[in-house]
Design a protein around this motif. Structure first.
Motif, PDB file in Angstrom:
ATOM      1  N   ILE A 113       0.828  -1.205   0.000  1.00 32.87           N
ATOM      2  CA  ILE A 113       0.000   0.000   0.000  1.00 32.87           C
ATOM      3  C   ILE A 113       0.864   1.258   0.000  1.00 32.87           C
ATOM      4  O   ILE A 113       1.809   1.375   0.779  1.00 32.87           O
ATOM      5  CB  ILE A 113      -0.911   0.016   1.248  1.00 32.87           C
ATOM      6  N   ILE A 114       0.511   2.174  -0.902  1.00 33.50           N
ATOM      7  CA  ILE A 114       1.143   3.496  -0.922  1.00 33.50           C
ATOM      8  C   ILE A 114       0.071   4.529  -0.582  1.00 33.50           C
ATOM      9  O   ILE A 114      -1.004   4.531  -1.188  1.00 33.50           O
ATOM     10  CB  ILE A 114       1.740   3.808  -2.311  1.00 33.50           C
ATOM     11  N   ILE A 115       0.377   5.390   0.384  1.00 31.61           N
ATOM     12  CA  ILE A 115      -0.556   6.451   0.751  1.00 31.61           C
ATOM     13  C   ILE A 115      -0.097   7.752   0.103  1.00 31.61           C
ATOM     14  O   ILE A 115       1.086   8.069   0.120  1.00 31.61           O
ATOM     15  CB  ILE A 115      -0.629   6.611   2.283  1.00 31.61           C
ATOM     16  N   PHE A 116      -1.049   8.488  -0.486  1.00 37.75           N
ATOM     17  CA  PHE A 116      -0.747   9.805  -1.030  1.00 37.75           C
ATOM     18  C   PHE A 116      -1.398  10.886  -0.174  1.00 37.75           C
ATOM     19  O   PHE A 116      -2.617  10.907  -0.021  1.00 37.75           O
ATOM     20  CB  PHE A 116      -1.259   9.927  -2.471  1.00 37.75           C
ATOM     21  N   ASP A 117      -0.594  11.737   0.388  1.00 35.92           N
ATOM     22  CA  ASP A 117      -1.038  12.916   1.149  1.00 35.92           C
ATOM     23  C   ASP A 117      -1.803  12.548   2.429  1.00 35.92           C
ATOM     24  O   ASP A 117      -2.465  11.506   2.526  1.00 35.92           O
ATOM     25  CB  ASP A 117      -1.923  13.836   0.293  1.00 35.92           C
ATOM     26  N   MET A 118      -1.690  13.468   3.414  1.00 36.38           N
ATOM     27  CA  MET A 118      -2.455  13.390   4.665  1.00 36.38           C
ATOM     28  C   MET A 118      -2.712  14.835   5.062  1.00 36.38           C
ATOM     29  O   MET A 118      -1.864  15.476   5.687  1.00 36.38           O
ATOM     30  CB  MET A 118      -1.630  12.710   5.770  1.00 36.38           C
ATOM     31  N   GLY A 119      -3.885  15.366   4.692  1.00 37.32           N
ATOM     32  CA  GLY A 119      -4.093  16.804   4.842  1.00 37.32           C
ATOM     33  C   GLY A 119      -5.194  17.193   5.821  1.00 37.32           C
ATOM     34  O   GLY A 119      -5.986  16.362   6.272  1.00 37.32           O
ATOM     35  N   LEU A 120      -5.224  18.487   6.097  1.00 36.99           N
ATOM     36  CA  LEU A 120      -6.245  19.074   6.983  1.00 36.99           C
ATOM     37  C   LEU A 120      -7.381  19.654   6.165  1.00 36.99           C
ATOM     38  O   LEU A 120      -7.202  20.048   5.023  1.00 36.99           O
ATOM     39  CB  LEU A 120      -5.652  20.258   7.758  1.00 36.99           C
ATOM     40  N   LYS A 121      -8.549  19.762   6.804  1.00 33.36           N
ATOM     41  CA  LYS A 121      -9.613  20.592   6.240  1.00 33.36           C
ATOM     42  C   LYS A 121      -9.761  21.783   7.165  1.00 33.36           C
ATOM     43  O   LYS A 121     -10.354  21.688   8.242  1.00 33.36           O
ATOM     44  CB  LYS A 121     -10.921  19.816   6.142  1.00 33.36           C
ATOM     45  N   LEU A 122      -9.233  22.909   6.698  1.00 34.74           N
ATOM     46  CA  LEU A 122      -9.032  24.011   7.637  1.00 34.74           C
ATOM     47  C   LEU A 122     -10.324  24.661   8.093  1.00 34.74           C
ATOM     48  O   LEU A 122     -10.449  25.069   9.238  1.00 34.74           O
ATOM     49  CB  LEU A 122      -8.098  25.048   7.016  1.00 34.74           C
ATOM     50  N   ASP A 123     -11.335  24.747   7.242  1.00 31.80           N
ATOM     51  CA  ASP A 123     -12.509  25.490   7.698  1.00 31.80           C
ATOM     52  C   ASP A 123     -13.310  24.728   8.748  1.00 31.80           C
ATOM     53  O   ASP A 123     -14.077  25.319   9.481  1.00 31.80           O
ATOM     54  CB  ASP A 123     -13.382  25.956   6.537  1.00 31.80           C
ATOM     55  N   ARG A 124     -13.131  23.416   8.831  1.00 35.88           N
ATOM     56  CA  ARG A 124     -13.767  22.697   9.937  1.00 35.88           C
ATOM     57  C   ARG A 124     -13.200  23.201  11.258  1.00 35.88           C
ATOM     58  O   ARG A 124     -13.859  23.166  12.286  1.00 35.88           O
ATOM     59  CB  ARG A 124     -13.531  21.180   9.861  1.00 35.88           C
ATOM     60  N   VAL A 125     -11.959  23.638  11.244  1.00 31.50           N
ATOM     61  CA  VAL A 125     -11.364  24.161  12.462  1.00 31.50           C
ATOM     62  C   VAL A 125     -12.043  25.459  12.859  1.00 31.50           C
ATOM     63  O   VAL A 125     -12.327  25.704  14.040  1.00 31.50           O
ATOM     64  CB  VAL A 125      -9.847  24.379  12.260  1.00 31.50           C
ATOM     65  N   LEU A 126     -12.359  26.276  11.876  1.00 33.57           N
ATOM     66  CA  LEU A 126     -12.993  27.563  12.177  1.00 33.57           C
ATOM     67  C   LEU A 126     -14.350  27.391  12.841  1.00 33.57           C
ATOM     68  O   LEU A 126     -14.767  28.196  13.665  1.00 33.57           O
ATOM     69  CB  LEU A 126     -13.165  28.372  10.885  1.00 33.57           C
ATOM     70  N   ILE A 127     -15.074  26.334  12.461  1.00 31.07           N
ATOM     71  CA  ILE A 127     -16.398  26.121  13.063  1.00 31.07           C
ATOM     72  C   ILE A 127     -16.261  25.807  14.544  1.00 31.07           C
ATOM     73  O   ILE A 127     -17.119  26.152  15.345  1.00 31.07           O
ATOM     74  CB  ILE A 127     -17.144  24.994  12.308  1.00 31.07           C
ATOM     75  N   HIS A 128     -15.160  25.157  14.897  1.00 34.71           N
ATOM     76  CA  HIS A 128     -14.924  24.846  16.306  1.00 34.71           C
ATOM     77  C   HIS A 128     -13.882  25.808  16.850  1.00 34.71           C
ATOM     78  O   HIS A 128     -12.689  25.536  16.815  1.00 34.71           O
ATOM     79  CB  HIS A 128     -14.445  23.403  16.448  1.00 34.71           C
ATOM     80  N   GLU A 129     -14.338  26.949  17.258  1.00 38.55           N
ATOM     81  CA  GLU A 129     -13.424  27.995  17.716  1.00 38.55           C
ATOM     82  C   GLU A 129     -12.628  27.518  18.935  1.00 38.55           C
ATOM     83  O   GLU A 129     -12.986  26.568  19.610  1.00 38.55           O
ATOM     84  CB  GLU A 129     -14.231  29.232  18.091  1.00 38.55           C
ATOM     85  N   ASP A 130     -11.566  28.253  19.210  1.00 31.76           N
ATOM     86  CA  ASP A 130     -10.763  27.975  20.403  1.00 31.76           C
ATOM     87  C   ASP A 130     -10.240  26.536  20.412  1.00 31.76           C
ATOM     88  O   ASP A 130     -10.186  25.894  21.451  1.00 31.76           O
ATOM     89  CB  ASP A 130     -11.584  28.202  21.687  1.00 31.76           C
ATOM     90  N   THR A 131      -9.928  26.041  19.227  1.00 29.07           N
ATOM     91  CA  THR A 131      -9.411  24.690  19.146  1.00 29.07           C
ATOM     92  C   THR A 131      -7.909  24.752  18.901  1.00 29.07           C
ATOM     93  O   THR A 131      -7.475  25.368  17.941  1.00 29.07           O
ATOM     94  CB  THR A 131     -10.084  23.947  17.970  1.00 29.07           C
ATOM     95  N   ASP A 132      -7.121  24.142  19.765  1.00 31.35           N
ATOM     96  CA  ASP A 132      -5.686  24.043  19.499  1.00 31.35           C
ATOM     97  C   ASP A 132      -5.415  22.658  18.941  1.00 31.35           C
ATOM     98  O   ASP A 132      -5.307  21.675  19.665  1.00 31.35           O
ATOM     99  CB  ASP A 132      -4.883  24.280  20.786  1.00 31.35           C
ATOM    100  N   ILE A 133      -5.322  22.583  17.633  1.00 32.07           N
ATOM    101  CA  ILE A 133      -5.184  21.287  16.971  1.00 32.07           C
ATOM    102  C   ILE A 133      -3.967  20.528  17.471  1.00 32.07           C
ATOM    103  O   ILE A 133      -4.002  19.309  17.612  1.00 32.07           O
ATOM    104  CB  ILE A 133      -5.070  21.481  15.445  1.00 32.07           C
ATOM    105  N   SER A 134      -2.900  21.268  17.748  1.00 30.38           N
ATOM    106  CA  SER A 134      -1.643  20.579  18.066  1.00 30.38           C
ATOM    107  C   SER A 134      -1.771  19.694  19.305  1.00 30.38           C
ATOM    108  O   SER A 134      -0.990  18.781  19.503  1.00 30.38           O
ATOM    109  CB  SER A 134      -0.511  21.592  18.257  1.00 30.38           C
ATOM    110  N   LYS A 135      -2.786  19.956  20.119  1.00 27.60           N
ATOM    111  CA  LYS A 135      -2.952  19.153  21.332  1.00 27.60           C
ATOM    112  C   LYS A 135      -4.021  18.071  21.194  1.00 27.60           C
ATOM    113  O   LYS A 135      -4.269  17.319  22.144  1.00 27.60           O
ATOM    114  CB  LYS A 135      -3.332  20.062  22.509  1.00 27.60           C
ATOM    115  N   MET A 136      -4.687  18.016  20.061  1.00 29.78           N
ATOM    116  CA  MET A 136      -5.848  17.128  19.965  1.00 29.78           C
ATOM    117  C   MET A 136      -5.505  15.735  19.454  1.00 29.78           C
ATOM    118  O   MET A 136      -4.542  15.527  18.722  1.00 29.78           O
ATOM    119  CB  MET A 136      -6.904  17.756  19.065  1.00 29.78           C
ATOM    120  N   HIS A 137      -6.364  14.793  19.797  1.00 24.58           N
ATOM    121  CA  HIS A 137      -6.182  13.409  19.376  1.00 24.58           C
ATOM    122  C   HIS A 137      -6.819  13.182  18.012  1.00 24.58           C
ATOM    123  O   HIS A 137      -7.809  13.831  17.654  1.00 24.58           O
ATOM    124  CB  HIS A 137      -6.801  12.473  20.421  1.00 24.58           C
TER     125      HIS A 137
END
Lengths: 451, 451, 451, 451
Positions: free
Chosen positions: D30-54
């Motif tokens: 298996i080869i995986i291509f890319d592992m990305g974020l969806k940034l606007d989902r973050v905006l809907i959940h304000e005050d979210t520090d992604i770097s600390k989340m599971h």
């Protein structure tokens, strides 16, 4: 052989929808119409508690009308006249009225709302006398000036068309109104009185223009009632929560919802502080009669209690009518969806937005986030059960034809709206700068005709 | 231990709104649903007289479904079933039906309309038997296949939801419908029958998707009636011509208008060839009863005569209900405004558009020109007195939950609509390519499950 | 101690984009600026041959300026001054100029275009003297009035900013212009002369406002040239026809296309009657030099011949530059796609629209039909290789700051544009009705200041 | 006589723009291509520090791809391949990569950016080997699988088109790209290699579709450079602050700005933490060379110091290039306008937005508030100096024709984009469900052809 000494001063609402304020100076006797807020300016400045702020800051921010221009107007303010109880017409009273030694005159419902505003104000002490005048009544403000309240329809009860009768002819303050022939609360507009004005001679009409760019005629509130019925009695919702959200001050809409609740076999529950304020007053002074079993809750702890009860007894027994249709942060619906109340949404619960999104990007974002959260929970969203409270183009045309004013000043909008209104007047034979006038905030129009 | 031998063939309407045609092949017995036109393709090719054209040309132009794919389908066509009388569902019958040795089955109103189509066809001779089946009735098409007509609401009378009962389960053809609980003509949808389907087991539902991208629920025709009342009884029009224009086939809307005419003290006058066709048939077969004094005129010379009479006797005595809401070149309203009839518009005459502009640039241009001409003459224009005849998102959700089909195929739209429908089904637990299927014109779906 | 006797008369273009005409009356000496057409009014009245029509009909239809207001202006017309050669600035000369006993003054290219207009006019005989004035030159019109032409950039060559120097200060006629610092044809705007005006004192600037509602600065024509290059040199088109369509009068754009043709190794071919007219004149008077191998063909039979040749020799040897970007009925591109020429489109042929759709519904429809036809044939469509010829908001701001006029009158637009301009002036310290003025067609502004 | 054992698994980015992730399983490798974020989902959940989340919370919120579907895929992950350094392609690596015992392979710039991501992650410890592969290079991943990086253009440097060569043919991962023939940084796309692919035989192309609904061809970055020049060298700004804001990762755009600064005689100043990160790395590894006098500042206290210096020495000596084009709360521009830095705006200071508003309501609101605040201060706003980094419709058509894949899977978009892409493939002869496939997140496509 004497110049006409009448001046209309555009103070606020002539470059925006909101913060309405106009002064009319008749031989040194000044009557002020409305003192309103521009609410979206508040949104740009987050974390602002208006109740604690000083007028000058609010003026600088564009939140309230800049009445410092009144310094240049020679005369004495005799009365502050309010047309109806929306905040863009009365919301600046607590910040500005104390500067004027004059009574505030409005219909009973409007005056009650002003009392509450004054009570919650924390910066200024407003002691102006509050005078109640009913629709269809008149009052002599000075020996020369008589104020008449003509019954009109709008999206809040007890709205009137204030008319100032002066020695030079009448000044009609048409801000705000719609022509609703099938109103749900209150009576139809007093067309007879309006047409009578036209026959007696009107010097100048100041008219709102917020919806003049819609062709045709604004639908009656009865249509909104039918649309609400369509959503509430149509969808498959027997075993789910059903929630309606609309303007707290829109008593007619709320009345329709409570009556449909009866047909659904549900108990209508009005939830939210301002919901209780507007509906409570309306019921207290006899403007509306909700069904017997209607309940109202505004205090947060009581709200929590009722939500716990609902969750226990079954949501399907209630029709919830709540604040928060714009996705406002502290409003009931936003708190419900972010689990700040004991209420839990489930798939197929139903939310009916009986209000349009107020068109500015901040509201659009708040509402978008609210809807995104509701959808994640599987809540069904219904939109469109709403009609405007403002006259459309053909309503305005009838108004102009009936009132037949010598001069017209469009207000309650920026150029896009005031010029749409001006174009309509051109169709009716007026000419820009001659008998239809575009004023900007702070400008005034003097009538210098030889009598 | 036998493969399922059922195939749904997407012939037309799977890449566009219009030219609907679907075939269902059950063990070699084929039932065709609808044979419709795509009208805006005709507009792109101006000066086209469809009635004289050959099928293959019309297929090549994209005006009618490309049924040449039927050559590859093994089996015999047993019936052509039509859901309702709109041209995007029946308009290609005169070009395609003669190729199939099968009866055409529809409700009485639909069959009458098909008869007229056949009469005006100039290229082909259509001799298929015409069979009438009422809503709430069933008919055995073959020993294995039974056709049921479930009563449904739409913007033309006598619309049904055809259901094909097969040994493998039912096939529901949900194209087109709305859920109107307060219909003006005809009865409410037969919810009982719909829910019963869901309990019996539905193999596949083919569903229209033209309005699935509207959130909430489509308003009842009663709302349109109220909106029409709002415009006609609200504006100041006592001494002016008042003209309503809407779809000739929208009998409910026309009925509302004629009844409001009574309240206005005016004689309702239906003018235009297709107005007479659709309304005449509807009255003949007892679907609608217009007020006694209603008059209809379609023949051009009679139309001229009636206009002369109106101009002489006073326009204020009539409510004109005419064709031409899209600004179509030969329609009555376009002819009136370009002085091709004896009717003369005057300032303040009133035109009520009780129809939306069909969203394509050619219609937008025609309608814009029509309105520009009306405005030059000082005519007052009213818009918005209209509701759709198509189900919105939440209507579709109820439909899916009630019918509970194993498979769903969205139709009557291009990707923008069929995928909006697919997203809705995802919310209801379906998965693309597994139990919800996007077909393109000419493709088919075989059910190959082991029984 | 004398009143200022200067009056600006808004004749056309103050309620629309198009039919520009303004008169300036200085102590009885009148100078007229521009006499233009409003082209989309012609589209509403199909089958209209303007060249045969009388002025009064065209005025009544709104196609040309209503100069009947000139009857009320006391004074003598001394000159008709034209700013540039677009039809909305010169197109009504053939209908109106003969009424005035005055010369027509313009730059060489503009005057040549006017000569052609006069030649093709069939109703009126226009004998006004034609006077050529170059950019950067001045001419004394009367002992009191001097006309200066300041070089400016726009989407047609030889455009100028006419300035009328009067005893009361200068009148700047800024209609139309952009500030292009990297022009493809002609020189950069004469910023030095513009700033000098501001220092000398300008009484009034009349300014176009067609694009003032775009924030920022209009891109240079160099950007359009790069965009064209992007499309023509980027896509895989070596073995296909490549066709560019743009405004015939846009000599700079056409020049860019012909030069890119060289890089493509193709022969540039300008096809269409008006293409030949505008480009031919431009080359004749030395404004532009196309590559040696450029060919032009306008006459229909010659066009057919060249198309036959292309089809025979191979389309891949030519870059076709043709009329018809709006989908106009008789234009070359429309004729090509409807098989009215020997040209045959094939899959992968490429059409580059180097022009926006002029925003009105009739153009939108024509263009939509054109594109639909091209797509059916498999033609690849490229859009976006275009920049406007009109100043954006920040260009206008610089203009205002540099010219620093006492008064401003926005023109060339209806309220939506003139008020957008007025709002900009408010940001620069002007006040509506005081030093920025909204005029409507037929109105005038008198400068009554005491000198 | 063996089935083809190749499977493409759509993990993320198949129902949205963002959180891209695709797996290709070839006979259990298996080869995986890319592992990305969806940034606007973050905006809907304000005050979210992604770097600390599971991961699981982020999956549930829709912020990162739901790779739990990988549990059902039999095989071993051999490599994680990243196409370029944008967060919607690499931003989920820190949350997901540690689950796989496989190296991460990317171009040098991309790998450096991943290192920084890993350093700032607070929840997970990512220890996957980081492997650098240059454009135009290949690497053998397993005896059966070879990875080739084809040079491509996009809005971040060092972007490649990863190609997986398998025994069954090549898999092309075309996500993201544009065809820029005049790039400002880096080389033109390697058309030769792309065309060679087509000749060798491509089994399947996965293609982005974010801009396929734009007709024509995406403009070159050179056009953006010219547009920036137009704004910066055109407006009257000699004595004012001039600020450009764009994407920190858009090195080419920033390079253009710094070079124009030279022509303006100003010192280019890159301000903002991420500005320093992206530009610093780019310069470190030799991708770009900014002018000698360019300065970069990211640390807040250093930023304050530099702002104080600017205010003292004169803003007119600098060109500020800052973060914050979307009005993001903590970004430099937002902090400047709310007086959180020593910088003070003055009337006529100039802000050039060299980036479009990312189209979602939260960004629209933030940007609106930012602009409203700038305008209140009299700042001049310039927009439009931007071009996209994504291929338009005709670019995609060329790609399809050159690569000529047997199968196509559109990605990086919801139905509106993936179906727009599908329609394009239909024009090129593909058929939905046959050789062009719409997958949803979590679905996979197996190639079961007999070899």
């Amino acid at each position: 052989m004497v110049d006409l000494q009448l001046e209309v001063v555009a103070i606020g609402g002539y470059e925006e929808v909101g913060r309405n304020m106009t002064a009319v100076n008749v031989d040194g006797e000044i009557i002020i119409f409305d003192m309103g807020l521009k609410l979206d300016r508040v949104l740009i400045h987050e974390d602002t508690d208006i109740s604690k702020m000083h007028s000058l800051n609010l003026i600088e921010m564009g939140v309230i009308p800049d009445d410092t221009v009144m310094k240049n107007i020679e005369g004495e303010v005799k009365a502050i006249v309010v047309s109806h109880g929306h905040l863009d017409h009365i919301g600046a009273i607590t910040k500005l009225a104390h500067r004027y030694n004059a009574p505030i005159i409005g219909t009973p419902y409007t005056i009650e709302l002003i009392k509450r505003e004054i009570l919650s104000e924390k910066k200024f002490d407003v002691r102006n006398p509050l005078v109640t005048l009913n629709a269809k009544e008149s009052i002599d403000l000075t020996p020369n000036l008589t104020l008449e309240f003509i019954n009109i329809t709008h999206s809040i009860p007890d709205s009137v068309l204030p008319v100032l009768h002066t020695p030079y002819g009448a000044i009609v303050y048409g801000n705000d109104f719609k022509f609703d022939n099938f109103p749900v609360v209150g009576e139809r507009p007093d067309y007879r009185a309006i047409k009578k004005l036209g026959k007696q001679g009107v010097l100048c009409m100041i008219s709102e223009s917020t919806r003049v760019d819609f062709e045709g005629k604004t639908p009656s509130e009865k249509v909104a009632s039918d649309l609400l019925k369509n959503d509430l009695l149509g969808a498959d919702n027997q075993s789910n929560a059903v929630i309606v959200t609309t303007f707290s001050s829109h008593i007619a809409r709320i009345k329709s919802a409570t009556e449909i609740a009866e047909k659904m076999g549900r108990i209508p529950l009005l939830i939210g502080r301002s919901m209780v304020k507007y509906c409570g007053i309306a019921e207290d002074i006899g403007i509306v009669k909700f069904p017997e079993n209607t309940r109202m809750t505004g205090d947060p702890s009581a709200v929590d209690r009722i939500f716990r009860q609902i969750m226990k007894e079954g949501k399907e027994n209630y029709l919830l009518i709540v604040t928060g249709h714009q996705g406002e942060d502290g409003a009931v619906l936003s708190r419900m969806v972010t689990d700040k109340t004991p209420f839990k949404f489930e798939k197929y619960d139903q939310v009916v937005f009986s209000a349009d999104v107020i068109p500015n990007p901040m509201n659009a974002a708040q509402r978008y986030m609210l809807e995104a959260r509701l959808k994640r929970l599987g809540v069904r969203i219904f939109k469109g059960a709403h009609v405007s409270g403002h006259a459309s183009k053909e309503d305005h045309r009838d108004m102009i034809r009936w009132v037949n004013p010598e001069h017209i000043i469009p207000s309650h909008g920026d150029f896009n709206l005031t010029t749409a209104y001006a174009k309509l007047t051109e169709e009716e034979g007026y000419r820009l700068g001659e008998d239809v006038h575009l004023l900007r905030n702070g400008q005034s129009l003097k009538f210098e005709r030889i009598i």
